[in-house]
Design a protein around this motif. Structure first.
Motif, PDB file in Angstrom:
ATOM      1  N   ASP A  58       0.828  -1.210   0.000  1.00  0.00           N
ATOM      2  CA  ASP A  58       0.000   0.000   0.000  1.00  0.00           C
ATOM      3  C   ASP A  58       0.861   1.258   0.000  1.00  0.00           C
ATOM      4  O   ASP A  58       0.539   2.249  -0.669  1.00  0.00           O
ATOM      5  N   THR A 107       2.094   1.780  -3.396  1.00  0.00           N
ATOM      6  CA  THR A 107       1.005   2.311  -4.224  1.00  0.00           C
ATOM      7  C   THR A 107       0.940   3.826  -4.098  1.00  0.00           C
ATOM      8  O   THR A 107       0.861   4.538  -5.105  1.00  0.00           O
ATOM      9  N   THR A 108       0.991   4.317  -2.888  1.00  0.00           N
ATOM     10  CA  THR A 108       0.960   5.764  -2.656  1.00  0.00           C
ATOM     11  C   THR A 108       2.133   6.440  -3.355  1.00  0.00           C
ATOM     12  O   THR A 108       1.964   7.466  -4.022  1.00  0.00           O
ATOM     13  N   LYS A 149       1.723   6.425  -7.238  1.00  0.00           N
ATOM     14  CA  LYS A 149       0.762   7.431  -7.700  1.00  0.00           C
ATOM     15  C   LYS A 149       1.399   8.812  -7.744  1.00  0.00           C
ATOM     16  O   LYS A 149       1.055   9.635  -8.584  1.00  0.00           O
ATOM     17  N   PHE A 201      -0.656   5.967 -12.998  1.00  0.00           N
ATOM     18  CA  PHE A 201      -0.448   4.650 -12.384  1.00  0.00           C
ATOM     19  C   PHE A 201      -1.756   3.860 -12.377  1.00  0.00           C
ATOM     20  O   PHE A 201      -2.792   4.351 -11.943  1.00  0.00           O
ATOM     21  N   GLY A 254      -1.844   0.453 -11.236  1.00  0.00           N
ATOM     22  CA  GLY A 254      -1.750  -0.701 -10.338  1.00  0.00           C
ATOM     23  C   GLY A 254      -0.536  -1.552 -10.654  1.00  0.00           C
ATOM     24  O   GLY A 254       0.107  -1.405 -11.687  1.00  0.00           O
ATOM     25  N   PHE A 255      -0.245  -2.453  -9.727  1.00  0.00           N
ATOM     26  CA  PHE A 255       0.895  -3.335  -9.881  1.00  0.00           C
ATOM     27  C   PHE A 255       0.477  -4.598 -10.612  1.00  0.00           C
ATOM     28  O   PHE A 255      -0.696  -4.953 -10.653  1.00  0.00           O
ATOM     29  N   SER A 284       9.099   2.931  -7.458  1.00  0.00           N
ATOM     30  CA  SER A 284       8.004   2.349  -6.667  1.00  0.00           C
ATOM     31  C   SER A 284       7.227   1.338  -7.497  1.00  0.00           C
ATOM     32  O   SER A 284       6.768   0.324  -6.968  1.00  0.00           O
ATOM     33  N   GLY A 326       6.759  -2.412  -6.305  1.00  0.00           N
ATOM     34  CA  GLY A 326       5.392  -2.903  -6.147  1.00  0.00           C
ATOM     35  C   GLY A 326       5.095  -4.100  -7.024  1.00  0.00           C
ATOM     36  O   GLY A 326       4.424  -5.049  -6.595  1.00  0.00           O
ATOM     37  N   THR A 339       4.206  -7.671  -5.519  1.00  0.00           N
ATOM     38  CA  THR A 339       2.945  -8.299  -5.953  1.00  0.00           C
ATOM     39  C   THR A 339       3.208  -9.715  -6.455  1.00  0.00           C
ATOM     40  O   THR A 339       2.474 -10.662  -6.123  1.00  0.00           O
TER      41      THR A 339
END
Length: 138
Positions: free
Chosen positions: A32, A35-36, A39, A45, A47-48, A124, A128, A132
């Motif tokens: 998470d 993710t921040t 973005k 972005f 998603g992974f 990132s 990520g 994932t």
């Protein structure tokens, strides 16, 4: 001077404090955070992706190394450092519950390993995607 009552109370308090687990992040909480950051780095972005993470993990980069060079192409298995031959515990959180539970360690190892493999820090998105992928391994 400790009276028997105070001694008993002190021991009881110590027992309670010892039973409280130290705060640890979960792999999802670490993800998470990535993710921040992703973005912020890339407003588009989306998603992974575990497949993108698997490809990144197994592909050689700037130094002719990949993550799999030391961690093996099976992150559920132990690896071995390419230079020192030091055994490396499995990366997959499903196999090694301690993986990705300490943000400070995660940042330290991503910085060091990305430097070794890429000659730069990972983005990132790269972190990520890899996490994932690792979280998908059962």
């Amino acid at each position: 001077m400790l009276t028997p009552y105070r001694l008993s109370l002190s021991l009881a308090i110590c027992g309670v404090l010892a039973s409280i687990p130290a705060f640890a992040e979960t792999p999802q909480q670490i993800l998470d955070g990535f993710t921040t950051q992703a973005k912020t780095e890339a407003p588009d972005f989306q998603g992974f992706d575990a497949e993108r993470g698997k490809l990144f993990f197994n592909s050689t980069h700037g130094n002719d190394w990949s993550c799999a060079t030391c961690h093996t192409s099976n992150p559920a298995a132990s690896g071995k450092h390419a230079k020192t031959d030091k055994v490396i515990d499995p990366l997959a959180p499903a196999v090694n519950a301690e993986r990705f539970t300490d943000l400070k360690k995660v940042n330290k190892w991503f910085k060091r390993n990305c430097g070794d493999v890429l000659d730069r820090e990972c983005t990132s998105l790269e972190k990520g995607d890899v996490l994932t992928y690792l979280m998908a391994i059962q």
